[in-house]
Design a protein around this motif. Structure first.
Motif, mmCIF file in Angstrom:
data_model
loop_
_atom_site.group_PDB
_atom_site.id
_atom_site.type_symbol
_atom_site.label_atom_id
_atom_site.label_comp_id
_atom_site.label_asym_id
_atom_site.label_seq_id
_atom_site.Cartn_x
_atom_site.Cartn_y
_atom_site.Cartn_z
ATOM 1 N N GLU A 137 96.741 -30.583 89.795
ATOM 2 C CA GLU A 137 96.904 -30.685 88.339
ATOM 3 C C GLU A 137 98.152 -29.947 87.874
ATOM 4 N N ARG A 138 98.383 -28.760 88.446
ATOM 5 C CA ARG A 138 99.562 -27.975 88.059
ATOM 6 C C ARG A 138 100.842 -28.725 88.423
ATOM 7 N N LYS A 139 100.876 -29.300 89.631
ATOM 8 C CA LYS A 139 102.060 -30.038 90.060
ATOM 9 C C LYS A 139 102.274 -31.281 89.205
ATOM 10 N N LYS A 140 101.179 -31.955 88.845
ATOM 11 C CA LYS A 140 101.283 -33.156 88.009
ATOM 12 C C LYS A 140 101.847 -32.791 86.642
ATOM 13 N N ALA A 141 101.351 -31.711 86.054
ATOM 14 C CA ALA A 141 101.847 -31.264 84.754
ATOM 15 C C ALA A 141 103.324 -30.882 84.847
ATOM 16 N N GLU A 142 103.707 -30.269 85.952
ATOM 17 C CA GLU A 142 105.102 -29.889 86.159
ATOM 18 C C GLU A 142 105.983 -31.128 86.254
ATOM 19 N N ARG A 143 105.530 -32.142 87.010
ATOM 20 C CA ARG A 143 106.297 -33.391 87.133
ATOM 21 C C ARG A 143 106.429 -34.083 85.782
ATOM 22 N N GLU A 144 105.332 -34.110 85.019
ATOM 23 C CA GLU A 144 105.375 -34.747 83.697
ATOM 24 C C GLU A 144 106.331 -34.017 82.766
ATOM 25 N N ALA A 145 106.343 -32.708 82.824
ATOM 26 C CA ALA A 145 107.256 -31.923 81.981
ATOM 27 C C ALA A 145 108.703 -32.195 82.375
ATOM 28 N N GLN A 146 108.979 -32.295 83.670
ATOM 29 C CA GLN A 146 110.333 -32.599 84.119
ATOM 30 C C GLN A 146 110.747 -34.000 83.688
ATOM 31 N N ALA A 147 109.829 -34.963 83.755
ATOM 32 C CA ALA A 147 110.129 -36.333 83.345
ATOM 33 C C ALA A 147 110.424 -36.389 81.842
ATOM 34 N N ALA A 148 109.641 -35.661 81.058
ATOM 35 C CA ALA A 148 109.867 -35.629 79.608
ATOM 36 C C ALA A 148 111.206 -34.975 79.291
ATOM 37 N N GLU A 149 111.534 -33.928 80.026
ATOM 38 C CA GLU A 149 112.818 -33.245 79.824
ATOM 39 C C GLU A 149 113.980 -34.170 80.172
ATOM 40 N N ALA A 168 113.924 -37.476 80.133
ATOM 41 C CA ALA A 168 113.974 -38.532 79.115
ATOM 42 C C ALA A 168 114.665 -38.014 77.854
ATOM 43 N N ALA A 169 114.366 -36.806 77.455
ATOM 44 C CA ALA A 169 115.000 -36.214 76.269
ATOM 45 C C ALA A 169 116.492 -36.030 76.503
ATOM 46 N N ARG A 170 116.873 -35.630 77.710
ATOM 47 C CA ARG A 170 118.288 -35.453 78.025
ATOM 48 C C ARG A 170 119.024 -36.796 77.974
ATOM 49 N N LYS A 199 122.586 -40.700 75.118
ATOM 50 C CA LYS A 199 122.756 -42.012 74.502
ATOM 51 C C LYS A 199 123.168 -41.865 73.034
ATOM 52 N N LEU A 200 122.503 -40.934 72.333
ATOM 53 C CA LEU A 200 122.860 -40.689 70.933
ATOM 54 C C LEU A 200 124.296 -40.197 70.808
ATOM 55 N N GLU A 201 124.715 -39.332 71.711
ATOM 56 C CA GLU A 201 126.093 -38.828 71.675
ATOM 57 C C GLU A 201 127.086 -39.951 71.940
#
Length: 175
Positions: free
Chosen positions: A142-154, A156-158, A163-165
């Motif tokens: 669960e911890r690793k999954k949450a870490e992967r999801e946080a990295q994916a969200a980061e 995507a935000a980057r 793209k906006l720039e």
């Protein structure tokens, strides 16, 4: 007006200087006392250091064999003067380790400090070891999954920001 080279000091200034000197002297005395007391006091033993000692002294600890019920009494008998709380903490670290739990999961016999066989390992104890390991693995997954999801969200935000720039740069050009 004072025309000499020494500055005039008021009574308040003298009082403040004296109190500062007094507190500095007190702190120096306290620091010296701490320095002289530090070498005299032995470093506090830790549960991990005791566990290392037990692993060096006794084969069942070194080999992560299932320990006999009441092993604490055997340790107290063979290592006089040992701190009970420290010993219990060391036993907790040892019996909670993944390697020990894996051994308990498959074991059929417990061992005394001298390496002789003791009582049998019950199904309840084997099941407890198995369940504890399964729970740890589940939490780690669960911890690793949450870490992967946080990295994916980061990421995507980057990408979104890049793209906006690019769009801003494209449409703000004056041509």
């Amino acid at each position: 007006m004072n025309t000499s080279l020494t500055p005039e000091t008021s009574a308040a200034d003298e009082s403040a200087t004296e109190s500062a000197a007094g507190s500095a002297a007190a702190s120096t005395v306290a620091n010296e006392a701490a320095r002289t007391a530090a070498p005299a006091a032995a470093p506090a033993p830790s549960a991990r250091s005791l566990l290392k000692q037990l692993q060096q002294q006794f084969p069942p600890f070194r080999d992560f064999l299932p320990l006999a019920i009441g092993i604490d009494k055997q340790i107290l008998a063979q290592v006089p003067g040992i701190d009970r709380k420290l010993m219990r903490a060391a036993l907790g670290i040892h019996t909670g380790s993944q390697r020990y739990l894996r051994a308990m999961e498959k074991a059929s016999v417990r061992y005394n400090l001298d390496g002789s066989t003791g009582a049998e390992v019950t199904d309840v104890h084997r099941k407890h070891a198995k369940d504890t390991l399964a729970e740890r693995f589940r939490k780690e997954a669960e911890r690793k999954k949450a870490e992967r999801e946080a990295q994916a969200a980061e990421e995507a935000a980057r990408r979104r920001q890049e793209k906006l720039e690019q769009l801003t740069a494209k449409f703000s050009r004056k041509g």
